[in-house]
Motif scaffolding. Structure first.
Motif, short mmCIF file in Angstrom:
data_model
loop_
_atom_site.label_atom_id
_atom_site.label_comp_id
_atom_site.label_asym_id
_atom_site.label_seq_id
_atom_site.Cartn_x
_atom_site.Cartn_y
_atom_site.Cartn_z
N ASN A 110 0.81 -1.22 0.00
CA ASN A 110 0.00 0.00 0.00
C ASN A 110 0.84 1.26 0.00
OD1 ASN A 110 -2.44 -1.44 0.07
ND2 ASN A 110 -2.30 -1.69 2.29
N GLY A 111 2.15 1.10 -0.06
CA GLY A 111 3.03 2.25 -0.09
C GLY A 111 3.43 2.74 1.29
N GLY A 112 4.46 3.56 1.32
CA GLY A 112 4.96 4.12 2.56
C GLY A 112 5.02 5.63 2.49
N TYR A 113 4.86 6.30 3.65
CA TYR A 113 4.79 7.76 3.70
C TYR A 113 5.60 8.26 4.89
CZ TYR A 113 0.84 6.79 0.66
OH TYR A 113 0.05 6.33 -0.37
N GLU A 114 6.50 9.19 4.61
CA GLU A 114 7.19 9.87 5.68
C GLU A 114 6.50 11.21 5.91
OE1 GLU A 114 11.58 11.25 7.25
OE2 GLU A 114 11.37 10.63 5.15
N LEU A 115 6.01 11.40 7.12
CA LEU A 115 5.25 12.60 7.46
C LEU A 115 6.11 13.57 8.26
CD1 LEU A 115 1.97 10.85 8.71
CD2 LEU A 115 2.52 11.58 6.36
N PHE A 116 5.95 14.85 7.98
CA PHE A 116 6.70 15.88 8.69
C PHE A 116 5.71 16.76 9.46
CE2 PHE A 116 9.17 14.72 4.97
CZ PHE A 116 10.40 14.40 5.54
N GLY A 143 15.44 0.07 -9.66
CA GLY A 143 15.12 0.20 -11.08
C GLY A 143 14.22 1.37 -11.37
N ALA A 144 14.07 2.26 -10.41
CA ALA A 144 13.24 3.45 -10.53
C ALA A 144 13.57 4.37 -9.37
CB ALA A 144 11.75 3.10 -10.51
N LYS A 145 13.16 5.61 -9.45
CA LYS A 145 13.35 6.53 -8.33
C LYS A 145 12.36 6.15 -7.23
CE LYS A 145 15.05 10.51 -10.98
NZ LYS A 145 15.34 9.75 -12.21
N PRO A 146 12.87 5.78 -6.06
CA PRO A 146 11.96 5.24 -5.04
C PRO A 146 11.09 6.25 -4.32
CG PRO A 146 14.21 5.26 -4.23
CD PRO A 146 14.28 5.67 -5.67
N PHE A 147 11.47 7.53 -4.29
CA PHE A 147 10.75 8.51 -3.48
C PHE A 147 10.24 9.67 -4.32
CE2 PHE A 147 13.94 6.66 -0.54
CZ PHE A 147 13.08 6.14 0.42
N PHE A 154 -4.46 12.58 4.23
CA PHE A 154 -5.08 11.50 4.99
C PHE A 154 -5.89 12.03 6.17
CE2 PHE A 154 -1.52 9.47 2.85
CZ PHE A 154 -2.07 8.29 2.39
N GLY A 155 -6.01 13.32 6.27
CA GLY A 155 -6.78 13.90 7.36
C GLY A 155 -6.00 14.05 8.65
N PHE A 156 -4.68 13.93 8.59
CA PHE A 156 -3.87 14.11 9.79
C PHE A 156 -3.81 15.60 10.15
CE2 PHE A 156 -1.47 10.41 7.73
CZ PHE A 156 -2.27 9.46 8.34
N LYS A 157 -3.52 15.88 11.40
CA LYS A 157 -3.45 17.26 11.87
C LYS A 157 -2.00 17.65 12.13
CE LYS A 157 -5.38 20.41 15.35
NZ LYS A 157 -6.27 20.51 16.54
N GLY A 158 -1.64 18.85 11.70
CA GLY A 158 -0.31 19.35 11.99
C GLY A 158 0.79 18.82 11.10
N ILE A 159 0.42 18.17 10.00
CA ILE A 159 1.41 17.66 9.05
C ILE A 159 1.62 18.70 7.95
CG2 ILE A 159 1.93 15.84 7.39
CD1 ILE A 159 2.04 14.98 10.35
N ILE A 160 2.88 19.09 7.75
CA ILE A 160 3.17 20.17 6.81
C ILE A 160 3.77 19.66 5.50
CG2 ILE A 160 3.42 21.88 8.63
CD1 ILE A 160 6.47 21.57 8.36
N GLY A 161 4.05 18.40 5.39
CA GLY A 161 4.60 17.84 4.16
C GLY A 161 4.81 16.35 4.29
N ALA A 162 5.04 15.70 3.15
CA ALA A 162 5.21 14.25 3.16
C ALA A 162 6.01 13.79 1.94
CB ALA A 162 3.86 13.54 3.20
N ILE A 163 6.66 12.66 2.09
CA ILE A 163 7.36 11.98 0.99
C ILE A 163 6.79 10.57 0.92
CG2 ILE A 163 9.57 11.03 0.22
CD1 ILE A 163 10.93 13.43 1.57
N GLU A 164 6.55 10.07 -0.28
CA GLU A 164 5.97 8.74 -0.42
C GLU A 164 6.84 7.84 -1.29
OE1 GLU A 164 2.60 8.27 -3.38
OE2 GLU A 164 2.43 10.42 -2.95
N THR A 165 6.64 6.55 -1.12
CA THR A 165 7.28 5.54 -1.95
C THR A 165 6.28 4.44 -2.25
OG1 THR A 165 9.05 3.88 -2.11
CG2 THR A 165 8.22 4.37 0.09
N PRO A 166 6.24 3.93 -3.48
CA PRO A 166 5.32 2.83 -3.78
C PRO A 166 5.88 1.47 -3.40
CG PRO A 166 6.49 3.46 -5.76
CD PRO A 166 6.93 4.43 -4.68
#
Length: 371
Positions: A110-116, A143-147, A154-166
């Protein structure tokens, strides 16, 4: 120990290879030793009723590290070591999925997300600035750019940015370990539970192993797969690190799916159907969490609840159903220790919290040391 002749003969006589620890690494080692030496007599010893440590107590993340974690790794370790680390995590997950089917362990990518969070603005700026550099560094592995920068809400509070990976996934840890047990026992390797190794004595022809019951037996080779508990037997660069976790009761209309990380991976959470599993906060008390005691602490559990109620599920009433802890093996280096210690003793330890990702591969590499 009231053992019969049959039990002594079947389990503890003429043993070729003894595996100490029945977690992912231990069972993978046993299985790969069998593939290389199908006629060898192999036995696995486990001190717990179930594998003690992290193999059945982890959060079920099939991950390889967030951008801010990797940047931090590169500050303190040679670039080649970190490349090898991420590659081993990626290949280790492929190895695991080749041995245990996705369906059997409920693997979901389902992918991964780094939240800031707001207090992570400096960390976010650094991660965004170095994103292209990290992608270029790791692209040969995937074999691809991962991020990439994420715009998902996602409806989180106080999150100002995110990075994702499939490329990140999640598993059902208990189902995975049950399949590992089935795989190992299906090839005739017994797992003897509630049997702790108390002492190892190197001999000319092998190793003498003393276990809790008072029994001593001989084995030609022994393999330490004890991770955080390794120093009970051998002095290596491995220290215990407790990870505390909680899981909620079912949450109505829970829509989030995926694996989420905050604060350089010190907080992590994911969905399990309509529940949220949340763990971490070890950085609040490094000294107190450097322990092999399976317990939870009020300080960390209250902080996890705070992250849950204020950031992840704001303006909701969330009930906690269960809490637990697992013990990881950390050290001064990030890569695992896979080596021959003496003429007859080998080890595969220091999984640094990524046993799901690298455990299967570490077991195979450990078995291959016999070549």
């Amino acid at each position: 120990m009231n053992l019969s002749y049959w039990e002594l003969d079947s389990y503890f006589t003429n043993v070729d290879y003894t595996i100490i620890g029945s977690g992912i690494v231990g069972l993978s080692t046993a299985y790969h030793l069998h593939l290389k030496h199908p006629n060898a007599k192999i036995i696995v010893l486990e001190k717990g009723t179930l594998p003690e440590g992290a193999s059945t107590k982890n959060a079920g993340f099939a991950c390889f590290g967030s951008v801010s974690e990797i940047i931090d790794y590169l500050k303190f370790h040679p670039q080649n070591d970190i490349y090898q680390l991420i590659e081993r995590r990626y290949l280790g997950l492929k190895k695991l999925r080749s041995l245990i089917s996705d369906q059997a362990m409920n693997y979901q990518q389902n992918g991964g997300y780094e939240l800031f969070r707001q207090q992570d603005e400096k960390l976010m700026t650094q991660s965004f600035e170095q994103l292209d550099e990290i992608n270029e560094f790791l692209e040969p592995i995937f074999g691809a750019k991962p991020f990439q920068v994420s715009s998902k809400d996602f409806g989180f509070k106080g999150i100002i940015g995110a990075i994702e990976t499939p490329f990140e996934g999640q598993i059902h840890t208990g189902k995975m370990m049950r399949k590992w047990v089935e795989l190992v026992t299906s090839v005739g390797i017994p797992i003897v539970n509630r049997t702790e190794v108390k002492e190892l004595n190197e001999m000319n022809s092998g190793i003498e192993i003393s276990i809790t019951s008072g029994l001593t037996f001989k084995t030609h080779k022994a393999f330490l797969c004890t991770n955080a508990f390794t120093k009970n037997l051998v002095d290596l660069d491995v220290v215990p690190a407790r990870a505390q976790v909680l899981i909620t009761k079912p949450i109505a209309n829970l829509s989030l799916k995926g694996c989420f990380h905050m604060d350089q991976g010190f907080y992590y959470f994911r969905n399990i159907q309509d529940r949220i599993l949340l763990g971490g906060a070890r950085n609040l008390d490094f000294e107190g969490e450097t322990t092999t005691e399976f317990a939870t602490s009020d300080r960390i559990q209250k902080d996890l609840e705070k992250q849950l109620n204020e950031i992840i599920c704001p303006n909701q009433t969330i009930e906690i159903e269960h809490r637990w802890s697992g013990i990881m093996g950390m050290g001064s280096q990030r890569n695992p220790i896979i080596k021959q210690i003496s003429d007859h003793l080998y080890c595969g330890v220091r999984l640094t919290g990524t046993g799901v990702a690298i455990g299967s591969l570490v077991g195979e590499e450990l078995a291959n040391l016999l070549d």
